[in-house]
Write a protein that holds these residues in place. Structure first.
Motif, mmCIF file in Angstrom:
data_model
loop_
_atom_site.group_PDB
_atom_site.id
_atom_site.type_symbol
_atom_site.label_atom_id
_atom_site.label_comp_id
_atom_site.label_asym_id
_atom_site.label_seq_id
_atom_site.Cartn_x
_atom_site.Cartn_y
_atom_site.Cartn_z
ATOM 1 N N GLY A 283 3.971 -5.094 -3.737
ATOM 2 C CA GLY A 283 2.905 -5.851 -3.204
ATOM 3 C C GLY A 283 2.558 -7.028 -4.142
ATOM 4 N N ALA A 284 3.282 -7.481 -4.879
ATOM 5 C CA ALA A 284 2.985 -8.585 -5.850
ATOM 6 C C ALA A 284 2.811 -10.162 -4.926
ATOM 7 C CB ALA A 284 4.033 -9.027 -6.669
ATOM 8 N N GLY A 285 3.817 -9.891 -4.024
ATOM 9 C CA GLY A 285 3.594 -11.154 -3.138
ATOM 10 C C GLY A 285 4.508 -12.473 -3.529
ATOM 11 N N TYR A 286 5.328 -11.996 -4.624
ATOM 12 C CA TYR A 286 6.212 -13.261 -5.128
ATOM 13 C C TYR A 286 6.970 -13.771 -4.360
ATOM 14 C CZ TYR A 286 9.204 -15.580 -8.528
ATOM 15 O OH TYR A 286 9.959 -16.329 -9.293
ATOM 16 N N CYS A 287 7.559 -12.710 -3.363
ATOM 17 C CA CYS A 287 8.636 -13.237 -2.134
ATOM 18 C C CYS A 287 7.686 -14.061 -1.273
ATOM 19 C CB CYS A 287 8.993 -11.966 -1.537
ATOM 20 S SG CYS A 287 7.908 -11.001 -0.973
ATOM 21 N N ILE A 288 6.751 -13.930 -0.826
ATOM 22 C CA ILE A 288 6.169 -14.527 0.012
ATOM 23 C C ILE A 288 5.536 -15.896 -0.339
ATOM 24 C CG2 ILE A 288 4.150 -14.823 1.873
ATOM 25 C CD1 ILE A 288 4.833 -11.706 2.363
ATOM 26 N N ASP A 289 5.076 -15.853 -1.480
ATOM 27 C CA ASP A 289 4.508 -17.068 -2.129
ATOM 28 C C ASP A 289 5.707 -18.113 -2.249
ATOM 29 O OD1 ASP A 289 2.032 -15.743 -2.335
ATOM 30 O OD2 ASP A 289 2.122 -15.559 -4.480
ATOM 31 N N ARG A 290 6.804 -17.719 -2.784
ATOM 32 C CA ARG A 290 7.776 -18.654 -2.636
ATOM 33 C C ARG A 290 8.294 -19.373 -1.662
ATOM 34 N NH1 ARG A 290 10.731 -19.329 -7.195
ATOM 35 N NH2 ARG A 290 12.448 -19.522 -6.184
ATOM 36 N N ILE A 291 8.336 -18.604 -0.436
ATOM 37 C CA ILE A 291 8.603 -18.980 0.932
ATOM 38 C C ILE A 291 8.024 -20.093 1.424
ATOM 39 C CG2 ILE A 291 8.944 -18.424 3.326
ATOM 40 C CD1 ILE A 291 9.854 -15.614 2.615
ATOM 41 N N TYR A 292 6.573 -19.803 1.308
ATOM 42 C CA TYR A 292 5.323 -20.968 1.792
ATOM 43 C C TYR A 292 5.535 -22.151 1.089
ATOM 44 C CZ TYR A 292 3.254 -16.957 3.931
ATOM 45 O OH TYR A 292 2.736 -16.047 4.904
ATOM 46 N N VAL A 293 6.187 -22.302 -0.020
ATOM 47 C CA VAL A 293 6.592 -23.737 -0.832
ATOM 48 C C VAL A 293 8.036 -24.204 -0.832
ATOM 49 C CG1 VAL A 293 4.398 -23.401 -2.353
ATOM 50 C CG2 VAL A 293 6.735 -22.664 -2.949
ATOM 51 N N GLY A 294 8.498 -23.547 0.343
ATOM 52 C CA GLY A 294 10.036 -23.984 0.661
ATOM 53 C C GLY A 294 11.087 -23.561 -0.378
ATOM 54 N N LEU A 295 10.704 -22.446 -1.058
ATOM 55 C CA LEU A 295 11.982 -21.954 -2.079
ATOM 56 C C LEU A 295 12.338 -20.656 -1.415
ATOM 57 C CD1 LEU A 295 9.796 -22.287 -5.446
ATOM 58 C CD2 LEU A 295 11.665 -23.864 -4.498
ATOM 59 N N GLU A 296 13.548 -19.946 -1.980
ATOM 60 C CA GLU A 296 14.149 -19.017 -1.631
ATOM 61 C C GLU A 296 13.384 -17.612 -2.010
ATOM 62 O OE1 GLU A 296 14.770 -20.005 -4.587
ATOM 63 O OE2 GLU A 296 16.885 -19.752 -4.860
ATOM 64 N N SER A 297 13.367 -16.573 -1.229
ATOM 65 C CA SER A 297 12.567 -15.383 -1.278
ATOM 66 C C SER A 297 13.182 -14.697 -2.491
ATOM 67 C CB SER A 297 12.493 -14.515 -0.117
ATOM 68 O OG SER A 297 11.826 -13.410 -0.417
ATOM 69 N N LEU A 298 12.271 -14.527 -3.489
ATOM 70 C CA LEU A 298 12.769 -13.776 -4.771
ATOM 71 C C LEU A 298 11.935 -12.419 -4.873
ATOM 72 C CD1 LEU A 298 13.471 -16.472 -7.464
ATOM 73 C CD2 LEU A 298 15.044 -15.364 -6.039
ATOM 74 N N CYS A 299 12.258 -11.364 -5.447
ATOM 75 C CA CYS A 299 11.429 -10.271 -5.581
ATOM 76 C C CYS A 299 11.218 -9.982 -7.068
ATOM 77 C CB CYS A 299 12.333 -9.210 -4.927
ATOM 78 S SG CYS A 299 11.273 -7.283 -5.149
ATOM 79 N N ILE A 300 9.849 -9.775 -7.380
ATOM 80 C CA ILE A 300 9.486 -9.337 -8.845
ATOM 81 C C ILE A 300 9.980 -8.003 -9.399
ATOM 82 C CG2 ILE A 300 7.461 -8.056 -8.165
ATOM 83 C CD1 ILE A 300 6.039 -9.616 -10.467
#
Length: 200
Positions: free
Chosen positions: A47-64
């Motif tokens: 639930g860190a939200g790193y994946c979704i945060d990156r998508i919202y700024v046009g970057l690929e989805s990465l996982c912490i």
């Protein structure tokens, strides 16, 4: 929703389907592992939200929690065993990097021994998970520790790995994964140094 609750809800016909987007980002083999009754091997979303945060700024989805996510060509999710060479590997440091290194090396077929100076494994993530809103980060540690235990990695906690300790293991490879310490010395002229704090 966790996998146990999802499985129960579908099996009991409470729901027709369960959407678990971030859970599949953390572990794209989630359904396969559930079907094979390997729930313990599922890498949980923390639930860190790193994946979704990156998508919202046009970057690929990465996982912490999963370095392979969106990097599959460089870092495959499934690690293949090396059948040609078996090395004695000593890892110093039981934080996330040391634990992940131990897990991968063991899957590859090597003999792995890990040393951690503290009583608990997890390094700085252990500290970060103390915050109430970030307690799920401890699953990053727990999953790796469980995987290492299941694979048979030899782990020594409360052990300072000095030269003699390492040499006794007759290592072919020594990996230092001890992390870092805060450095405020970059402020050479000390201007504003009184305003610099560290949480470590």
């Amino acid at each position: 929703m966790d996998t146990s609750s999802a499985k129960y809800a579908v099996n009991e016909k409470i729901l027709d389907a369960v959407g678990m987007t971030r859970a599949h980002i953390a572990d794209p083999y989630l359904v396969q592992k559930m079907m094979e009754n390997r729930e313990d091997d599922i890498r949980p979303c923390v639930g860190a939200g790193y994946c979704i945060d990156r998508i919202y700024v046009g970057l690929e989805s990465l996982c912490i929690h999963n370095a392979s996510t969106s990097r599959e060509e460089m870092y495959p999710h499934e690690i293949t065993k090396n059948t040609e060479i078996c090395r004695n590997i000593v890892i110093i440091g039981g934080g996330i990097a040391g634990l992940e290194c131990a897990r991968i090396c063991k899957i590859r077929g090597h003999n792995v021994t890990l040393y951690e100076a503290n009583a608990k494994l997890g390094g700085q993530v252990l500290l970060a998970s103390k915050a109430n809103w970030r307690r799920d980060l401890s699953n990053i540690i727990d999953w790796r520790v469980n995987q290492c235990d299941k694979l048979g990695v030899t782990i020594h906690t409360q052990t300072y790995a000095d030269y003699e300790t390492i040499i006794e293991d007759n290592p072919d490879v020594v990996i230092i994964a001890t992390g870092g310490i805060p450095n405020t010395d970059f402020m050479l002229d000390n201007t504003g140094k009184e305003y610099v704090n560290t949480v470590w």
